[in-house]
Design a protein around this motif. Structure first.
Motif, PDB file in Angstrom:
ATOM      1  N   MET A   1    -111.074  47.852 -47.248  1.00  0.00           N
ATOM      2  CA  MET A   1    -112.369  47.244 -46.989  1.00  0.00           C
ATOM      3  C   MET A   1    -112.603  46.586 -45.744  1.00  0.00           C
ATOM      4  N   ASP A   2    -113.594  46.917 -45.055  1.00  0.00           N
ATOM      5  CA  ASP A   2    -113.714  46.244 -43.860  1.00  0.00           C
ATOM      6  C   ASP A   2    -114.861  44.845 -44.238  1.00  0.00           C
ATOM      7  N   TYR A   3    -115.330  44.129 -43.253  1.00  0.00           N
ATOM      8  CA  TYR A   3    -115.955  42.813 -43.505  1.00  0.00           C
ATOM      9  C   TYR A   3    -117.339  43.223 -43.899  1.00  0.00           C
ATOM     10  N   ALA A   4    -118.000  44.445 -43.382  1.00  0.00           N
ATOM     11  CA  ALA A   4    -119.241  44.547 -43.988  1.00  0.00           C
ATOM     12  C   ALA A   4    -119.366  44.993 -45.454  1.00  0.00           C
ATOM     13  N   GLN A   5    -118.389  45.690 -45.900  1.00  0.00           N
ATOM     14  CA  GLN A   5    -118.174  46.000 -47.360  1.00  0.00           C
ATOM     15  C   GLN A   5    -117.920  44.880 -48.100  1.00  0.00           C
ATOM     16  N   ALA A   6    -116.939  43.817 -47.612  1.00  0.00           N
ATOM     17  CA  ALA A   6    -116.632  42.674 -48.304  1.00  0.00           C
ATOM     18  C   ALA A   6    -118.057  41.804 -48.383  1.00  0.00           C
ATOM     19  N   LEU A   7    -118.980  41.587 -47.537  1.00  0.00           N
ATOM     20  CA  LEU A   7    -120.060  40.980 -47.660  1.00  0.00           C
ATOM     21  C   LEU A   7    -121.087  41.479 -48.743  1.00  0.00           C
ATOM     22  N   TRP A   8    -121.181  42.972 -48.964  1.00  0.00           N
ATOM     23  CA  TRP A   8    -121.951  43.384 -49.672  1.00  0.00           C
ATOM     24  C   TRP A   8    -121.413  43.341 -51.082  1.00  0.00           C
ATOM     25  N   LEU A   9    -120.058  43.125 -51.217  1.00  0.00           N
ATOM     26  CA  LEU A   9    -119.782  43.211 -52.537  1.00  0.00           C
ATOM     27  C   LEU A   9    -119.775  41.620 -53.035  1.00  0.00           C
ATOM     28  N   HIS A  54    -120.512  23.765 -52.846  1.00  0.00           N
ATOM     29  CA  HIS A  54    -119.631  24.400 -53.581  1.00  0.00           C
ATOM     30  C   HIS A  54    -119.079  25.716 -52.470  1.00  0.00           C
ATOM     31  N   THR A  55    -119.862  25.936 -51.636  1.00  0.00           N
ATOM     32  CA  THR A  55    -119.175  26.768 -50.584  1.00  0.00           C
ATOM     33  C   THR A  55    -118.295  25.983 -49.507  1.00  0.00           C
ATOM     34  N   LEU A  56    -118.565  24.768 -49.166  1.00  0.00           N
ATOM     35  CA  LEU A  56    -117.650  24.119 -48.460  1.00  0.00           C
ATOM     36  C   LEU A  56    -116.337  23.833 -49.318  1.00  0.00           C
ATOM     37  N   TYR A  57    -116.456  23.449 -50.686  1.00  0.00           N
ATOM     38  CA  TYR A  57    -115.114  23.354 -51.454  1.00  0.00           C
ATOM     39  C   TYR A  57    -114.498  24.497 -51.431  1.00  0.00           C
ATOM     40  N   GLY A  58    -115.195  25.776 -51.851  1.00  0.00           N
ATOM     41  CA  GLY A  58    -114.599  27.074 -51.815  1.00  0.00           C
ATOM     42  C   GLY A  58    -113.682  27.280 -50.533  1.00  0.00           C
ATOM     43  N   THR A  59    -114.391  27.177 -49.199  1.00  0.00           N
ATOM     44  CA  THR A  59    -113.597  27.318 -48.128  1.00  0.00           C
ATOM     45  C   THR A  59    -112.568  26.548 -47.734  1.00  0.00           C
ATOM     46  N   LEU A  60    -112.521  25.337 -48.249  1.00  0.00           N
ATOM     47  CA  LEU A  60    -111.537  24.336 -48.013  1.00  0.00           C
ATOM     48  C   LEU A  60    -110.442  24.756 -49.025  1.00  0.00           C
ATOM     49  N   GLY A  61    -110.876  25.139 -50.184  1.00  0.00           N
ATOM     50  CA  GLY A  61    -109.939  25.200 -51.377  1.00  0.00           C
ATOM     51  C   GLY A  61    -109.067  26.566 -51.231  1.00  0.00           C
ATOM     52  N   PHE A 129    -116.232  30.046 -60.023  1.00  0.00           N
ATOM     53  CA  PHE A 129    -116.425  31.219 -59.064  1.00  0.00           C
ATOM     54  C   PHE A 129    -116.052  30.893 -57.693  1.00  0.00           C
ATOM     55  N   VAL A 130    -115.926  29.850 -57.100  1.00  0.00           N
ATOM     56  CA  VAL A 130    -115.551  29.553 -55.977  1.00  0.00           C
ATOM     57  C   VAL A 130    -113.818  29.600 -55.776  1.00  0.00           C
ATOM     58  N   ILE A 131    -113.319  29.201 -56.955  1.00  0.00           N
ATOM     59  CA  ILE A 131    -111.975  29.173 -56.896  1.00  0.00           C
ATOM     60  C   ILE A 131    -111.414  30.614 -56.809  1.00  0.00           C
ATOM     61  N   ALA A 132    -112.092  31.246 -57.969  1.00  0.00           N
ATOM     62  CA  ALA A 132    -111.656  32.766 -58.225  1.00  0.00           C
ATOM     63  C   ALA A 132    -111.984  33.772 -57.188  1.00  0.00           C
ATOM     64  N   VAL A 133    -113.051  33.594 -56.643  1.00  0.00           N
ATOM     65  CA  VAL A 133    -113.654  34.767 -55.549  1.00  0.00           C
ATOM     66  C   VAL A 133    -113.502  34.509 -54.278  1.00  0.00           C
ATOM     67  N   TYR A 134    -113.598  33.326 -53.898  1.00  0.00           N
ATOM     68  CA  TYR A 134    -113.587  32.802 -52.451  1.00  0.00           C
ATOM     69  C   TYR A 134    -112.246  33.341 -51.548  1.00  0.00           C
ATOM     70  N   PRO A 135    -111.200  32.953 -52.436  1.00  0.00           N
ATOM     71  CA  PRO A 135    -109.885  33.489 -51.707  1.00  0.00           C
ATOM     72  C   PRO A 135    -110.002  34.960 -51.534  1.00  0.00           C
ATOM     73  N   GLN A 136    -110.711  35.882 -52.231  1.00  0.00           N
ATOM     74  CA  GLN A 136    -110.346  37.380 -51.934  1.00  0.00           C
ATOM     75  C   GLN A 136    -111.374  37.653 -50.858  1.00  0.00           C
ATOM     76  N   PHE A 137    -112.298  36.921 -50.275  1.00  0.00           N
ATOM     77  CA  PHE A 137    -113.215  37.147 -49.335  1.00  0.00           C
ATOM     78  C   PHE A 137    -113.157  36.469 -47.921  1.00  0.00           C
ATOM     79  N   LEU A 138    -112.382  35.213 -47.938  1.00  0.00           N
ATOM     80  CA  LEU A 138    -111.956  34.565 -46.825  1.00  0.00           C
ATOM     81  C   LEU A 138    -110.491  34.986 -46.368  1.00  0.00           C
ATOM     82  N   LYS A 139    -110.581  35.848 -45.417  1.00  0.00           N
ATOM     83  CA  LYS A 139    -109.265  36.218 -44.717  1.00  0.00           C
ATOM     84  C   LYS A 139    -109.291  36.292 -43.211  1.00  0.00           C
TER      85      LYS A 139
END
Length: 220
Positions: A1-9, A54-61, A129-139
């Motif tokens: 999955m490329d970055y654009a696809q990840a953003l749509w998801l 929440h975004t800041l928390y998810g990014t740092l988390g 949400f941020v704990i479960a999902v953000y690690p899947q998209f921040l690579k």
């Protein structure tokens, strides 16, 4: 999955989370019914500010805080549920009519903004949400983590603005329709308060059950 696809998801996921009626949406609707368009949009802005945090928390988390999330989850659930029950109880006991809130001032709007932001920040659904999902998209393969977090944050705030803004405008229209029916307005406010209490109680019960399940898995 490329970055654009990840953003749509991610966009589909965040839209699905925000569009589901919950404490945040009920608060925006109640604010709009009580104080009109300005109050509803102010509450929406408060929710968007909370979403940015929440975004800041998810990014740092992703790199630091996720390891401590199980310990922080239950206190957040309890604090958020109790706060929302308090707001719901205040609404349920209120007797607000359209005529008494036409002159919404800056102090009232500021209080609405603070309450909305606090409501969003104490909503455990957002932390889950941020704990479960953000690690899947921040690579690292997609580039700098902070830059990616900024993009996800802007997307989150945009969806919040569209969904909650629409709710605020709908509430304002309903408010004008109820201008000549103060008794119905009072009961709608009380019903909104009752819904907040029920939603908070459900969230608290679900959080306690999840905490027990996690504790059982660890002990097992």
């Amino acid at each position: 999955m490329d970055y654009a696809q990840a953003l749509w998801l991610f966009l589909l996921l965040i839209f699905g989370i925000i569009i589901v009626p919950g404490m945040d949406m009920i608060f925006v609707l109640a604010s709009s019914l009580a104080g009109g368009r300005k109050a509803g949009l102010t509450a929406t802005a408060g929710m968007m500010t909370g979403g940015a945090v929440h975004t800041l928390y998810g990014t740092l988390g992703t790199g630091i805080l996720v390891a401590y999330a199980p310990r922080l989850f239950l206190p957040l659930v309890v604090a958020g549920a109790l706060y929302m029950m308090w707001i719901g109880l205040s609404l349920a006991k209120s007797a607000i009519t359209i005529g008494t809130v036409d002159g919404t001032g800056r102090s009232t709007l500021a209080a609405t903004f603070r309450r909305a932001m606090t409501t969003c920040l104490l909503n455990p659904k957002a932390y889950l949400f941020v704990i479960a999902v953000y690690p899947q998209f921040l690579k690292p393969t997609y580039g700098p983590i902070l830059a990616q977090g900024l993009v996800l944050g802007l997307m989150t705030m945009a969806v919040q603005g569209l969904v909650y803004g629409a709710v605020a405008l709908a509430g304002d229209r309903a408010r004008h329709a109820l201008a000549g029916q103060p008794a119905m307005t009072i009961w709608i406010g009380r019903a909104a308060g009752a819904l907040l209490i029920v939603a908070a109680a459900f969230t608290l019960a679900h959080g306690l059950m999840s905490d027990r399940q996690v504790s059982g898995d660890i002990s097992g």
